[in-house]
Scaffold this motif. Structure first.
Motif, PDB file in Angstrom:
ATOM      1  N   ARG A 149       0.827  -1.217   0.000  1.00 27.45           N
ATOM      2  CA  ARG A 149       0.000   0.000   0.000  1.00 27.45           C
ATOM      3  C   ARG A 149       0.858   1.263   0.000  1.00 27.45           C
ATOM      4  O   ARG A 149       0.601   2.221   0.739  1.00 27.45           O
ATOM      5  CB  ARG A 149      -0.968  -0.006   1.182  1.00 27.45           C
ATOM      6  N   VAL A 150       1.889   1.245  -0.826  1.00 23.14           N
ATOM      7  CA  VAL A 150       2.745   2.412  -1.007  1.00 23.14           C
ATOM      8  C   VAL A 150       2.250   3.165  -2.251  1.00 23.14           C
ATOM      9  O   VAL A 150       2.286   2.621  -3.356  1.00 23.14           O
ATOM     10  CB  VAL A 150       4.222   2.010  -1.211  1.00 23.14           C
ATOM     11  N   PRO A 151       1.743   4.382  -2.107  1.00 21.72           N
ATOM     12  CA  PRO A 151       1.237   5.117  -3.270  1.00 21.72           C
ATOM     13  C   PRO A 151       2.368   5.520  -4.203  1.00 21.72           C
ATOM     14  O   PRO A 151       3.476   5.834  -3.755  1.00 21.72           O
ATOM     15  CB  PRO A 151       0.557   6.341  -2.655  1.00 21.72           C
ATOM     16  N   PHE A 152       2.090   5.490  -5.502  1.00 24.81           N
ATOM     17  CA  PHE A 152       3.115   5.897  -6.465  1.00 24.81           C
ATOM     18  C   PHE A 152       2.459   6.504  -7.697  1.00 24.81           C
ATOM     19  O   PHE A 152       1.307   6.237  -8.023  1.00 24.81           O
ATOM     20  CB  PHE A 152       4.005   4.707  -6.862  1.00 24.81           C
ATOM     21  N   PHE A 153       3.227   7.330  -8.388  1.00 25.46           N
ATOM     22  CA  PHE A 153       2.781   7.992  -9.618  1.00 25.46           C
ATOM     23  C   PHE A 153       3.725   7.590 -10.743  1.00 25.46           C
ATOM     24  O   PHE A 153       4.936   7.640 -10.595  1.00 25.46           O
ATOM     25  CB  PHE A 153       2.799   9.514  -9.427  1.00 25.46           C
ATOM     26  N   ASP A 154       3.147   7.164 -11.881  1.00 26.18           N
ATOM     27  CA  ASP A 154       3.969   6.667 -12.986  1.00 26.18           C
ATOM     28  C   ASP A 154       3.786   7.456 -14.278  1.00 26.18           C
ATOM     29  O   ASP A 154       4.201   6.998 -15.346  1.00 26.18           O
ATOM     30  CB  ASP A 154       3.684   5.190 -13.234  1.00 26.18           C
ATOM     31  N   GLY A 155       3.167   8.651 -14.186  1.00 24.70           N
ATOM     32  CA  GLY A 155       2.994   9.471 -15.377  1.00 24.70           C
ATOM     33  C   GLY A 155       1.652   9.307 -16.049  1.00 24.70           C
ATOM     34  O   GLY A 155       1.342  10.017 -17.014  1.00 24.70           O
ATOM     35  N   PHE A 156       0.828   8.371 -15.549  1.00 25.02           N
ATOM     36  CA  PHE A 156      -0.493   8.141 -16.130  1.00 25.02           C
ATOM     37  C   PHE A 156      -1.573   8.666 -15.196  1.00 25.02           C
ATOM     38  O   PHE A 156      -1.457   8.572 -13.975  1.00 25.02           O
ATOM     39  CB  PHE A 156      -0.709   6.642 -16.382  1.00 25.02           C
ATOM     40  N   VAL A 157      -2.629   9.201 -15.788  1.00 22.75           N
ATOM     41  CA  VAL A 157      -3.748   9.730 -15.008  1.00 22.75           C
ATOM     42  C   VAL A 157      -5.055   9.193 -15.593  1.00 22.75           C
ATOM     43  O   VAL A 157      -5.129   8.859 -16.779  1.00 22.75           O
ATOM     44  CB  VAL A 157      -3.765  11.271 -15.015  1.00 22.75           C
ATOM     45  N   GLY A 158      -6.087   9.123 -14.777  1.00 21.11           N
ATOM     46  CA  GLY A 158      -7.369   8.607 -15.224  1.00 21.11           C
ATOM     47  C   GLY A 158      -7.705   7.320 -14.506  1.00 21.11           C
ATOM     48  O   GLY A 158      -6.911   6.787 -13.721  1.00 21.11           O
ATOM     49  N   ALA A 159      -8.928   6.790 -14.771  1.00 17.94           N
ATOM     50  CA  ALA A 159      -9.379   5.582 -14.091  1.00 17.94           C
ATOM     51  C   ALA A 159      -9.797   4.488 -15.075  1.00 17.94           C
ATOM     52  O   ALA A 159      -9.288   3.378 -15.019  1.00 17.94           O
ATOM     53  CB  ALA A 159     -10.564   5.923 -13.172  1.00 17.94           C
ATOM     54  N   ARG A 160     -10.679   4.777 -16.013  1.00 19.37           N
ATOM     55  CA  ARG A 160     -11.153   3.746 -16.935  1.00 19.37           C
ATOM     56  C   ARG A 160     -10.051   3.278 -17.871  1.00 19.37           C
ATOM     57  O   ARG A 160      -9.837   2.099 -18.071  1.00 19.37           O
ATOM     58  CB  ARG A 160     -12.348   4.264 -17.747  1.00 19.37           C
ATOM     59  N   GLN A 161      -9.329   4.234 -18.451  1.00 19.40           N
ATOM     60  CA  GLN A 161      -8.204   3.926 -19.341  1.00 19.40           C
ATOM     61  C   GLN A 161      -7.131   4.994 -19.108  1.00 19.40           C
ATOM     62  O   GLN A 161      -7.019   5.944 -19.865  1.00 19.40           O
ATOM     63  CB  GLN A 161      -8.654   3.914 -20.796  1.00 19.40           C
ATOM     64  N   PRO A 162      -6.345   4.840 -18.040  1.00 19.82           N
ATOM     65  CA  PRO A 162      -5.355   5.875 -17.695  1.00 19.82           C
ATOM     66  C   PRO A 162      -4.454   6.220 -18.873  1.00 19.82           C
ATOM     67  O   PRO A 162      -3.957   5.332 -19.568  1.00 19.82           O
ATOM     68  CB  PRO A 162      -4.555   5.222 -16.560  1.00 19.82           C
ATOM     69  N   PHE A 163      -4.262   7.508 -19.091  1.00 18.27           N
ATOM     70  CA  PHE A 163      -3.466   7.960 -20.232  1.00 18.27           C
ATOM     71  C   PHE A 163      -2.209   8.674 -19.757  1.00 18.27           C
ATOM     72  O   PHE A 163      -2.182   9.275 -18.676  1.00 18.27           O
ATOM     73  CB  PHE A 163      -4.289   8.875 -21.145  1.00 18.27           C
ATOM     74  N   PHE A 164      -1.172   8.610 -20.580  1.00 19.90           N
ATOM     75  CA  PHE A 164       0.090   9.249 -20.244  1.00 19.90           C
ATOM     76  C   PHE A 164      -0.035  10.754 -20.419  1.00 19.90           C
ATOM     77  O   PHE A 164      -0.503  11.236 -21.443  1.00 19.90           O
ATOM     78  CB  PHE A 164       1.211   8.721 -21.134  1.00 19.90           C
ATOM     79  N   ASP A 165       0.396  11.499 -19.381  1.00 21.26           N
ATOM     80  CA  ASP A 165       0.266  12.955 -19.400  1.00 21.26           C
ATOM     81  C   ASP A 165       1.606  13.575 -18.994  1.00 21.26           C
ATOM     82  O   ASP A 165       1.965  13.599 -17.817  1.00 21.26           O
ATOM     83  CB  ASP A 165      -0.841  13.387 -18.439  1.00 21.26           C
ATOM     84  N   SER A 166       2.337  14.075 -19.980  1.00 21.91           N
ATOM     85  CA  SER A 166       3.650  14.653 -19.694  1.00 21.91           C
ATOM     86  C   SER A 166       3.541  15.910 -18.836  1.00 21.91           C
ATOM     87  O   SER A 166       4.448  16.216 -18.061  1.00 21.91           O
ATOM     88  CB  SER A 166       4.381  14.971 -21.004  1.00 21.91           C
ATOM     89  N   HIS A 167       2.426  16.633 -18.946  1.00 20.68           N
ATOM     90  CA  HIS A 167       2.250  17.849 -18.130  1.00 20.68           C
ATOM     91  C   HIS A 167       2.124  17.496 -16.643  1.00 20.68           C
ATOM     92  O   HIS A 167       2.597  18.231 -15.776  1.00 20.68           O
ATOM     93  CB  HIS A 167       1.015  18.623 -18.594  1.00 20.68           C
ATOM     94  N   ALA A 168       1.485  16.368 -16.357  1.00 20.14           N
ATOM     95  CA  ALA A 168       1.358  15.936 -14.963  1.00 20.14           C
ATOM     96  C   ALA A 168       2.727  15.616 -14.366  1.00 20.14           C
ATOM     97  O   ALA A 168       2.949  15.790 -13.169  1.00 20.14           O
ATOM     98  CB  ALA A 168       0.445  14.716 -14.869  1.00 20.14           C
TER      99      ALA A 168
END
Length: 390
Positions: free
Chosen positions: A172-191
């Motif tokens: 249960r270690v939270p992490f961010f991998d460059g993708f955002v969204g829930a149904r079909q997470p998409f890569f977002d370079s701005h994030a």
């Protein structure tokens, strides 16, 4: 000349226990290879093993001659032993050039089928789950979640598998991998560029793509994350892409993150399971270190120094790149063996970090074997630190 392994391991320990230092990791193919799947079989093969497995499967189908053609091309270009990433990049490069005709005896349809076949076999090879929660990946995840940090832990990997994600989620270690969204997470370079998530969130940057990334089939070159079983254009080792395409893909964004991390003063990166076989990645590391003398990279190598000529050569040119192998080190641009002692040292390091052995004769010295290049020992090292912090 000789060097003190206890001193080097203590410097590493200090980096791992400080909560105000920027710390990152680069994990290569040696990490999943170190996980035992039973009967002393690695959970996922290394690059050499992956290449052999894919070659055997692909050549059993209709791709034997196209595969042989690609390998011969690489041989003619000076690559006598191409690996799966070399072969996949060549296939994709030719596919971009072929147009409606043939290129070097291969049609677009043949190249597309070969690419699809290679990617399908790679996915089959690396679509594995960790066997239990005692793996070095879980020890690493436990360590990541055990310390409140000023800065996020940044994890870079050249691997396509989902083992890091599994371990982090299990603990249960939270992490961010460059993708955002829930149904079909998409890569977002701005994030990524405007990342303001809390430091307790780790950052995961998969430099060579992932078996659960797909790209759109139109000209928008959008990348999204999905189930492994779903078809589509798998985003694995996408370095062949043209610049304008790459800017919209994760590859350059991930490399930019690596460059940014290493160019931040007073940062520390620990490398495990990577043999410095990727020239582009090596260039980014060396150039970033050259411009940021206060950043330090500790490369923990499995086995003796003689197995890593590229890494040794790079470390001899960069004083802030240290190579720590089983039998010696390159630190401060100097290659040295580990120091021998007349008496067994009273080590305060976590058990297993360094193994001291003595010969059968009474006057034989105590010799050190530096074990942290083995991901299993490194995981135990982190587990010990996490236990003391808990």
């Amino acid at each position: 000349m000789s060097n003190d392994p206890e001193k080097q391991a203590n410097q590493l320990l200090q980096c791992l226990t400080q909560d105000k230092m920027r710390i990152g990791f680069l994990f290569g193919a040696g990490c999943p290879y170190s996980v035992n799947a039973g009967s002393n079989t690695p959970l996922i093969p290394d690059i050499k093993g992956l290449t052999e497995t894919v070659a055997k499967k692909v050549c059993c189908k209709d791709y034997k001659e196209p595969w042989r053609n690609i390998c011969l091309q690489l041989n003619e270009d000076g690559n006598s032993n191409p690996n799966i990433e070399d072969i996949l990049s060549r296939v994709r490069g030719l596919k971009d050039l072929v147009g409606t005709g043939d290129v070097r005896g291969l049609s677009k349809t043949t190249l597309e089928k070969l690419e699809t076949g290679i990617c399908e076999e790679i996915i089959k090879c690396v679509s594995k789950d960790l066997p239990d929660k005692t793996t070095p990946y879980h020890n690493f995840a436990s360590w990541v979640g055990s310390i409140d940090r000023t800065y996020s832990v940044e994890i870079f990997t050249t691997n396509y598998d989902l083992l890091i994600e599994q371990a982090l989620e299990d603990f249960r270690v939270p992490f961010f991998d460059g993708f955002v969204g829930a149904r079909q997470p998409f890569f977002d370079s701005h994030a990524i560029e405007f990342d303001n998530l809390p430091p307790r969130w780790a950052r995961l940057w998969k430099i060579h793509g992932s078996i659960n990334w797909r790209s759109s089939i139109d000209d928008s070159f959008k990348v999204f994350r999905t189930d492994i079983e779903k078809g589509g254009n798998v985003v694995i080792h996408p370095s062949h892409l043209k610049y304008e395409q790459s800017r919209k893909m994760p590859y350059l964004a991930m490399m930019d993150q690596l460059r940014k991390f290493l160019s931040t003063p007073s940062s520390a990166m620990i490398v495990v399971g990577y043999s410095f076989g990727d020239q582009h990645l090596n260039d980014v590391i060396v150039q970033s270190l050259q411009g940021t003398p206060s950043t330090a990279v500790f490369a923990l190598m499995y086995g003796p120094l003689k197995n890593y000529t590229s890494a040794v050569s790079l470390a001899k040119e960069r004083g802030n790149l240290s190579i720590l192998a089983e039998d010696g080190t390159v630190t401060g641009t100097r290659k040295q063996i580990w120091r021998e002692l007349d008496e067994q040292p009273d080590s305060l390091l976590p058990s297993g970090a360094i193994e001291w052995t003595k010969g059968a004769k009474e006057d034989d010295p105590w010799k050190a074997s530096f074990k942290l290049g083995d991901f299993n020992f490194f995981g135990a090292f982190l587990q010990d630190i996490a236990g003391k912090k808990a």
